[in-house]
Design a protein around this motif. Structure first.
Motif, PDB file in Angstrom:
ATOM      1  N   ARG A 214      -7.222  -7.328  -5.116  1.00 42.50           N
ATOM      2  CA  ARG A 214      -6.602  -6.579  -6.205  1.00 42.50           C
ATOM      3  C   ARG A 214      -6.924  -5.113  -6.147  1.00 42.50           C
ATOM      4  O   ARG A 214      -6.040  -4.263  -6.288  1.00 42.50           O
ATOM      5  N   TYR A 215      -8.174  -4.797  -5.933  1.00 39.46           N
ATOM      6  CA  TYR A 215      -8.588  -3.392  -5.933  1.00 39.46           C
ATOM      7  C   TYR A 215      -7.915  -2.612  -4.810  1.00 39.46           C
ATOM      8  O   TYR A 215      -7.583  -1.438  -4.977  1.00 39.46           O
ATOM      9  N   PHE A 216      -7.685  -3.248  -3.684  1.00 39.87           N
ATOM     10  CA  PHE A 216      -7.139  -2.543  -2.525  1.00 39.87           C
ATOM     11  C   PHE A 216      -5.700  -2.957  -2.235  1.00 39.87           C
ATOM     12  O   PHE A 216      -5.277  -3.001  -1.087  1.00 39.87           O
ATOM     13  N   SER A 217      -4.954  -3.218  -3.303  1.00 34.32           N
ATOM     14  CA  SER A 217      -3.541  -3.560  -3.187  1.00 34.32           C
ATOM     15  C   SER A 217      -2.701  -2.433  -3.794  1.00 34.32           C
ATOM     16  O   SER A 217      -2.797  -2.157  -5.003  1.00 34.32           O
ATOM     17  N   ILE A 218      -1.883  -1.801  -2.971  1.00 31.83           N
ATOM     18  CA  ILE A 218      -1.004  -0.746  -3.484  1.00 31.83           C
ATOM     19  C   ILE A 218       0.031  -1.343  -4.432  1.00 31.83           C
ATOM     20  O   ILE A 218       0.390  -0.728  -5.459  1.00 31.83           O
ATOM     21  N   ARG A 219       0.489  -2.541  -4.112  1.00 30.58           N
ATOM     22  CA  ARG A 219       1.481  -3.197  -4.980  1.00 30.58           C
ATOM     23  C   ARG A 219       0.906  -3.451  -6.363  1.00 30.58           C
ATOM     24  O   ARG A 219       1.571  -3.218  -7.376  1.00 30.58           O
ATOM     25  N   LYS A 324      -7.245   1.024 -13.640  1.00 30.67           N
ATOM     26  CA  LYS A 324      -6.250   1.708 -12.807  1.00 30.67           C
ATOM     27  C   LYS A 324      -6.851   2.971 -12.181  1.00 30.67           C
ATOM     28  O   LYS A 324      -6.561   3.290 -11.015  1.00 30.67           O
ATOM     29  N   ALA A 325      -7.688   3.687 -12.920  1.00 31.81           N
ATOM     30  CA  ALA A 325      -8.312   4.897 -12.381  1.00 31.81           C
ATOM     31  C   ALA A 325      -9.256   4.562 -11.229  1.00 31.81           C
ATOM     32  O   ALA A 325      -9.245   5.222 -10.179  1.00 31.81           O
ATOM     33  N   SER A 329      -8.675   5.388  -7.199  1.00 31.72           N
ATOM     34  CA  SER A 329      -9.697   6.159  -6.496  1.00 31.72           C
ATOM     35  C   SER A 329     -10.241   5.400  -5.296  1.00 31.72           C
ATOM     36  O   SER A 329     -10.470   5.990  -4.227  1.00 31.72           O
ATOM     37  N   ALA A 330     -10.460   4.099  -5.448  1.00 28.56           N
ATOM     38  CA  ALA A 330     -10.965   3.294  -4.334  1.00 28.56           C
ATOM     39  C   ALA A 330      -9.991   3.311  -3.162  1.00 28.56           C
ATOM     40  O   ALA A 330     -10.399   3.463  -2.001  1.00 28.56           O
ATOM     41  N   LEU A 331      -8.709   3.167  -3.446  1.00 30.13           N
ATOM     42  CA  LEU A 331      -7.696   3.196  -2.388  1.00 30.13           C
ATOM     43  C   LEU A 331      -7.634   4.567  -1.715  1.00 30.13           C
ATOM     44  O   LEU A 331      -7.658   4.678  -0.486  1.00 30.13           O
TER      45      LEU A 331
END
Length: 408
Positions: A214-219, A324-325, A329-331
């Motif tokens: 989830r954290y690293f999903s652009i979608r 979301k923030a 930021s993680a991505l």
């Protein structure tokens, strides 16, 4: 990378860095063994305490008024000049020393600004690393100006400090000349820090697979949940899984901070908090301290969001805002970190202006994140646009503007 320069053919031989200290000693042994003890490495500086790395006697330039540019010094044409200049690569030589001596008094200018009066018949020693940190430039223009013309008696060298008890390296003058180099602790930190971050990514992928996806999903980042699904999707950021990803982001930002700091970018004027001579242990200590500061900043941000959320009646949406923030930021910083590592690995001696390179993408990211948060909260709330805009300006836009102002 260990480098040897050969004469007279001027060919450079590169050896892969496998145990730099051991490999350097092996090379020195081979030089002794194969080429004999025929000539000692030249020393210079105060008390002959420095190995001579480079002599600038053939590198001087003078300013030509007709051409409006610097041209190479020619004794027959420029003997009567009083001002002589050369371009110093301080980033490439930051582990060496700049050595000066003359029997005449001269004035030292750097980038056209007067720095000091250089005394006669005295050695003046300057660290390239100090010049790099002072000017935040990879190359500087050095100028010597004196009342007496001529450059022959102005001696300027690059030197490598002789360690206590170290004997001069003995080589054959006609074949090889070794250029001693100090090992940079940052090179080790740069590699070990990247491995530490990689291990953290792998651990979180194994321990919290769904959260990682989830954290690293652009979608997922661009998907705005419905009002009914907000509570199920976003839980407290202080749960173990969410806190682990916030901790990962803190360490990632701390690592990127160390990279740009080493490249001469003085963020928030913090360069003075670090020692001039940093060991590997000190670099990792500052790495962990800065990561804790970032983690405290993220926790403080959540507290501020909660406080202002209650004032603006967005308290039900604070968690989605915060998630979301952090997700954005993680991505972004993961991709940015990979790009920076690739650039530094592929072009290790290139003189990038990191402050100029990073300013535009970081600014665009924060503006894009602001728009994403606006549309996300606007869809999930019945508040007027004026209240929403005021809320986002206070918690997102104003801190970013203040941060940019004081960061550089």
């Amino acid at each position: 990378m260990v480098r040897f320069r050969t004469f007279p053919c001027q060919r450079t031989v590169y050896v892969k860095p496998v145990g730099r200290k051991l490999l350097h000693r092996l090379h020195c042994f081979l030089i002794f063994f194969f080429f004999g003890l025929t000539a000692a490495a030249q020393t210079t500086g105060p008390g002959n305490g420095y190995f001579l790395v480079h002599d600038f006697r053939d590198d001087w330039n003078v300013y030509d008024e007709d051409l409006k540019s610097y041209i190479p010094y020619i004794r027959e044409l420029h003997q009567d000049y009083r001002s002589y200049s050369l371009l110093l690569d301080v980033e490439k030589n930051r582990h060496y020393y700049l050595l000066y001596k003359s029997d005449q008094e001269n004035f030292l200018f750097i980038n056209g600004a007067l720095q000091k009066k250089l005394p006669a018949n005295e050695w003046v020693v300057m660290r390239f690393d100090s010049l790099f940190k002072a000017y935040h430039q990879h190359r500087v223009l050095l100028t010597l100006y004196g009342n007496q013309s001529g450059i022959e008696k102005k001696n300027l060298y690059i030197g490598h400090k002789v360690a206590t008890g170290q004997k001069p390296i003995v080589v054959s003058e006609s074949f090889l000349q070794a250029r001693p180099r100090e090992d940079s602790p940052f090179d080790d930190f740069y590699a070990l820090g990247a491995l530490l971050l990689l291990a953290m990514y792998v651990f979180l992928y194994q321990a919290f697979n769904k959260g990682f996806a989830r954290y690293f999903s652009i979608r997922d980042l661009l998907t705005i949940p419905t009002r009914e699904g907000v509570g199920a999707l976003t839980r407290s950021p202080f749960e173990l899984s969410n806190l682990s990803f916030i901790l990962l982001l803190s360490f990632l930002l701390s690592y990127l901070y160390q990279l740009v700091r080493y490249r001469g970018v003085d963020l928030f004027g913090t360069q003075g908090f670090f020692q001039e001579e940093e060991s590997l242990g000190m670099l990792f200590l500052s790495f962990f301290i800065v990561a804790v500061v970032f983690l405290a900043g993220f926790i403080l941000k959540y507290v501020i969001l909660n406080t202002l959320g209650q004032i603006y009646r967005f308290d039900r949406l604070v968690n989605i805002h915060y998630f979301k923030a952090i997700q954005a930021s993680a991505l972004f910083y993961t991709v940015l970190g990979l790009v920076m590592i690739m650039m530094m690995t592929t072009f290790p001696v290139a003189t990038f202006r990191w402050d100029a390179i990073l300013f535009i993408p970081v600014t665009l990211f924060y503006l894009a994140r602001l728009l994403l948060l606006y549309f996300s909260i606007n869809k999930l709330s019945d508040a007027k646009n004026l209240y929403l805009f005021s809320y986002l300006c206070i918690v997102e836009l104003v801190p970013f503007i203040i941060g940019v102002k004081f960061a550089l």
